[in-house]
Write a protein that holds these residues in place. Sequence first.
Motif, PDB file in Angstrom:
ATOM      1  N   PHE A  77      13.973  -8.686  -8.154  1.00  0.00           N
ATOM      2  CA  PHE A  77      14.134  -8.748  -9.489  1.00  0.00           C
ATOM      3  C   PHE A  77      14.004  -9.718 -10.472  1.00  0.00           C
ATOM      4  O   PHE A  77      13.886 -10.905  -9.564  1.00  0.00           O
ATOM      5  CB  PHE A  77      15.460  -8.113  -9.919  1.00  0.00           C
ATOM      6  CG  PHE A  77      16.845  -8.922  -9.608  1.00  0.00           C
ATOM      7  CD1 PHE A  77      17.331  -9.599 -10.415  1.00  0.00           C
ATOM      8  CD2 PHE A  77      17.274  -9.018  -8.044  1.00  0.00           C
ATOM      9  CE1 PHE A  77      18.584 -10.454 -10.213  1.00  0.00           C
ATOM     10  CE2 PHE A  77      18.215  -9.682  -7.587  1.00  0.00           C
ATOM     11  CZ  PHE A  77      18.832 -10.368  -8.710  1.00  0.00           C
ATOM     12  N   THR A  78      13.216  -9.828 -11.374  1.00  0.00           N
ATOM     13  CA  THR A  78      13.225 -11.279 -12.241  1.00  0.00           C
ATOM     14  C   THR A  78      13.125 -10.744 -13.584  1.00  0.00           C
ATOM     15  O   THR A  78      13.271  -9.713 -14.093  1.00  0.00           O
ATOM     16  CB  THR A  78      11.975 -11.850 -11.626  1.00  0.00           C
ATOM     17  OG1 THR A  78      12.197 -13.324 -12.304  1.00  0.00           O
ATOM     18  CG2 THR A  78      10.776 -11.293 -12.198  1.00  0.00           C
ATOM     19  N   SER A  79      13.037 -12.109 -14.363  1.00  0.00           N
ATOM     20  CA  SER A  79      12.853 -11.507 -15.984  1.00  0.00           C
ATOM     21  C   SER A  79      12.203 -12.814 -16.409  1.00  0.00           C
ATOM     22  O   SER A  79      11.921 -13.765 -15.850  1.00  0.00           O
ATOM     23  CB  SER A  79      14.401 -11.678 -16.464  1.00  0.00           C
ATOM     24  OG  SER A  79      15.051 -13.112 -16.206  1.00  0.00           O
ATOM     25  N   ILE A  80      11.587 -12.431 -17.702  1.00  0.00           N
ATOM     26  CA  ILE A  80      10.951 -13.572 -18.333  1.00  0.00           C
ATOM     27  C   ILE A  80      11.343 -13.225 -19.695  1.00  0.00           C
ATOM     28  O   ILE A  80      11.934 -12.496 -20.246  1.00  0.00           O
ATOM     29  CB  ILE A  80       9.154 -13.173 -18.410  1.00  0.00           C
ATOM     30  CG1 ILE A  80       8.854 -11.696 -18.857  1.00  0.00           C
ATOM     31  CG2 ILE A  80       8.809 -13.229 -16.813  1.00  0.00           C
ATOM     32  CD1 ILE A  80       7.363 -11.424 -18.967  1.00  0.00           C
ATOM     33  N   ASP A  81      10.865 -14.396 -20.586  1.00  0.00           N
ATOM     34  CA  ASP A  81      10.998 -14.370 -22.021  1.00  0.00           C
ATOM     35  C   ASP A  81       9.967 -13.614 -22.782  1.00  0.00           C
ATOM     36  O   ASP A  81       8.854 -13.382 -22.301  1.00  0.00           O
ATOM     37  CB  ASP A  81      10.832 -15.949 -22.529  1.00  0.00           C
ATOM     38  CG  ASP A  81       9.739 -16.641 -22.398  1.00  0.00           C
ATOM     39  OD1 ASP A  81       9.389 -16.805 -23.494  1.00  0.00           O
ATOM     40  OD2 ASP A  81       9.342 -16.815 -21.295  1.00  0.00           O
ATOM     41  N   MET A  82      10.322 -13.178 -23.943  1.00  0.00           N
ATOM     42  CA  MET A  82       9.500 -12.370 -24.643  1.00  0.00           C
ATOM     43  C   MET A  82       8.002 -13.062 -24.916  1.00  0.00           C
ATOM     44  O   MET A  82       6.743 -12.185 -25.053  1.00  0.00           O
ATOM     45  CB  MET A  82      10.025 -11.762 -25.930  1.00  0.00           C
ATOM     46  CG  MET A  82       9.227 -10.658 -26.840  1.00  0.00           C
ATOM     47  SD  MET A  82       8.948  -9.209 -25.696  1.00  0.00           S
ATOM     48  CE  MET A  82      10.386  -8.516 -25.654  1.00  0.00           C
ATOM     49  N   ALA A  83       8.076 -14.262 -25.336  1.00  0.00           N
ATOM     50  CA  ALA A  83       6.860 -15.054 -25.562  1.00  0.00           C
ATOM     51  C   ALA A  83       5.762 -14.904 -24.425  1.00  0.00           C
ATOM     52  O   ALA A  83       4.663 -14.806 -24.601  1.00  0.00           O
ATOM     53  CB  ALA A  83       7.225 -16.660 -25.926  1.00  0.00           C
ATOM     54  N   THR A 104       0.163 -18.141 -16.916  1.00  0.00           N
ATOM     55  CA  THR A 104       0.971 -19.392 -17.053  1.00  0.00           C
ATOM     56  C   THR A 104       2.320 -19.600 -16.076  1.00  0.00           C
ATOM     57  O   THR A 104       3.010 -20.591 -16.385  1.00  0.00           O
ATOM     58  CB  THR A 104       1.327 -19.202 -18.499  1.00  0.00           C
ATOM     59  OG1 THR A 104       2.050 -18.098 -18.681  1.00  0.00           O
ATOM     60  CG2 THR A 104       0.080 -19.115 -19.348  1.00  0.00           C
ATOM     61  N   LYS A 105       2.570 -18.714 -15.266  1.00  0.00           N
ATOM     62  CA  LYS A 105       3.672 -18.908 -14.476  1.00  0.00           C
ATOM     63  C   LYS A 105       3.540 -19.042 -12.967  1.00  0.00           C
ATOM     64  O   LYS A 105       2.376 -18.559 -12.539  1.00  0.00           O
ATOM     65  CB  LYS A 105       4.590 -17.637 -14.706  1.00  0.00           C
ATOM     66  CG  LYS A 105       5.121 -17.386 -16.174  1.00  0.00           C
ATOM     67  CD  LYS A 105       6.033 -18.331 -16.366  1.00  0.00           C
ATOM     68  CE  LYS A 105       6.492 -18.357 -17.852  1.00  0.00           C
ATOM     69  NZ  LYS A 105       6.723 -19.395 -18.778  1.00  0.00           N
ATOM     70  N   LEU A 106       4.559 -19.706 -12.110  1.00  0.00           N
ATOM     71  CA  LEU A 106       4.565 -20.051 -11.001  1.00  0.00           C
ATOM     72  C   LEU A 106       4.587 -18.391 -10.141  1.00  0.00           C
ATOM     73  O   LEU A 106       5.087 -17.359 -10.773  1.00  0.00           O
ATOM     74  CB  LEU A 106       5.687 -20.768 -10.276  1.00  0.00           C
ATOM     75  CG  LEU A 106       5.591 -22.170 -10.871  1.00  0.00           C
ATOM     76  CD1 LEU A 106       6.837 -22.910 -10.545  1.00  0.00           C
ATOM     77  CD2 LEU A 106       4.385 -22.661 -10.609  1.00  0.00           C
ATOM     78  N   GLY A 107       3.983 -18.378  -9.002  1.00  0.00           N
ATOM     79  CA  GLY A 107       4.051 -17.105  -8.224  1.00  0.00           C
ATOM     80  C   GLY A 107       5.432 -16.137  -7.969  1.00  0.00           C
ATOM     81  O   GLY A 107       5.444 -15.162  -8.214  1.00  0.00           O
ATOM     82  N   TYR A 108       6.471 -17.016  -8.059  1.00  0.00           N
ATOM     83  CA  TYR A 108       7.646 -16.055  -7.814  1.00  0.00           C
ATOM     84  C   TYR A 108       8.019 -15.516  -9.192  1.00  0.00           C
ATOM     85  O   TYR A 108       9.023 -14.429  -9.128  1.00  0.00           O
ATOM     86  CB  TYR A 108       8.884 -17.021  -7.433  1.00  0.00           C
ATOM     87  CG  TYR A 108       9.362 -18.092  -8.325  1.00  0.00           C
ATOM     88  CD1 TYR A 108      10.280 -17.621  -9.211  1.00  0.00           C
ATOM     89  CD2 TYR A 108       8.780 -19.342  -8.202  1.00  0.00           C
ATOM     90  CE1 TYR A 108      10.874 -18.693  -9.938  1.00  0.00           C
ATOM     91  CE2 TYR A 108       9.463 -20.128  -9.192  1.00  0.00           C
ATOM     92  CZ  TYR A 108      10.474 -20.084  -9.902  1.00  0.00           C
ATOM     93  OH  TYR A 108      10.982 -20.902 -10.780  1.00  0.00           O
ATOM     94  N   LYS A 109       7.548 -15.781 -10.397  1.00  0.00           N
ATOM     95  CA  LYS A 109       7.768 -15.213 -11.447  1.00  0.00           C
ATOM     96  C   LYS A 109       6.785 -13.902 -11.818  1.00  0.00           C
ATOM     97  O   LYS A 109       6.937 -13.201 -12.644  1.00  0.00           O
ATOM     98  CB  LYS A 109       7.659 -16.328 -12.690  1.00  0.00           C
ATOM     99  CG  LYS A 109       8.477 -17.292 -12.773  1.00  0.00           C
ATOM    100  CD  LYS A 109       9.911 -16.791 -12.637  1.00  0.00           C
ATOM    101  CE  LYS A 109      10.250 -15.915 -14.149  1.00  0.00           C
ATOM    102  NZ  LYS A 109      11.828 -15.833 -14.369  1.00  0.00           N
ATOM    103  N   ASN A 110       5.999 -13.527 -11.122  1.00  0.00           N
ATOM    104  CA  ASN A 110       5.142 -12.415 -11.005  1.00  0.00           C
ATOM    105  C   ASN A 110       5.524 -11.411 -10.280  1.00  0.00           C
ATOM    106  O   ASN A 110       5.214 -11.213  -9.016  1.00  0.00           O
ATOM    107  CB  ASN A 110       3.527 -12.926 -10.467  1.00  0.00           C
ATOM    108  CG  ASN A 110       2.696 -13.895 -11.529  1.00  0.00           C
ATOM    109  OD1 ASN A 110       2.073 -13.514 -12.159  1.00  0.00           O
ATOM    110  ND2 ASN A 110       3.505 -15.176 -11.534  1.00  0.00           N
ATOM    111  N   PRO A 111       6.241 -10.628 -10.809  1.00  0.00           N
ATOM    112  CA  PRO A 111       6.672  -9.286  -9.787  1.00  0.00           C
ATOM    113  C   PRO A 111       5.845  -8.387  -9.501  1.00  0.00           C
ATOM    114  O   PRO A 111       5.160  -8.115 -10.191  1.00  0.00           O
ATOM    115  CB  PRO A 111       7.904  -8.573 -11.106  1.00  0.00           C
ATOM    116  CG  PRO A 111       7.449  -9.025 -12.399  1.00  0.00           C
ATOM    117  CD  PRO A 111       6.836 -10.347 -12.017  1.00  0.00           C
ATOM    118  N   LYS A 112       6.122  -7.835  -8.109  1.00  0.00           N
ATOM    119  CA  LYS A 112       5.113  -7.053  -7.743  1.00  0.00           C
ATOM    120  C   LYS A 112       5.950  -5.559  -7.618  1.00  0.00           C
ATOM    121  O   LYS A 112       7.156  -5.652  -7.234  1.00  0.00           O
ATOM    122  CB  LYS A 112       4.640  -7.303  -6.288  1.00  0.00           C
ATOM    123  CG  LYS A 112       3.939  -8.616  -6.314  1.00  0.00           C
ATOM    124  CD  LYS A 112       3.213  -8.918  -5.116  1.00  0.00           C
ATOM    125  CE  LYS A 112       4.107  -9.159  -3.811  1.00  0.00           C
ATOM    126  NZ  LYS A 112       3.621  -9.708  -2.530  1.00  0.00           N
TER     127      LYS A 112
END
Length: 113
Positions: free
Chosen positions: A40-46, A78-86
């Motif tokens: 699980f992860t999260s990102i900002d709306m921007a 624009t994000k590192l790999g661990y921020k790209n959820p699969k």
Amino acid sequence: MEGWSAIGRWGGVPFSHFLKRVGADTTAKYIGFQCADDYFTSIDMATALHPQTILALTYDGQELPPKYGYPMKLRMPTKLGYKNPKHIQAMFVTNTYPGGYWENQGYNWFGGS
């Protein structure tokens, strides 16, 4: 030699279009993701609304293979790999910080530019 030996062609839908289509509150602060592999992860709306962020459904013109996140992956250049959820199973919009698997273990939450 440095650099990538191959650059894949990701195909899908701009994530901002998806969010607007489903009526998500794009004024919220965060989007959280729950994945099939208990990640699980999260990102900002921007970041979610960034024009390069896509909900990837294909890779190199073919259905997204399992190793890249079938049935869908959030692709954020624009994000590192661990921020790209699969293997995304669920997503939610919230104003409460949702954390993430790696972030809860001390990694940088923002994870990119």
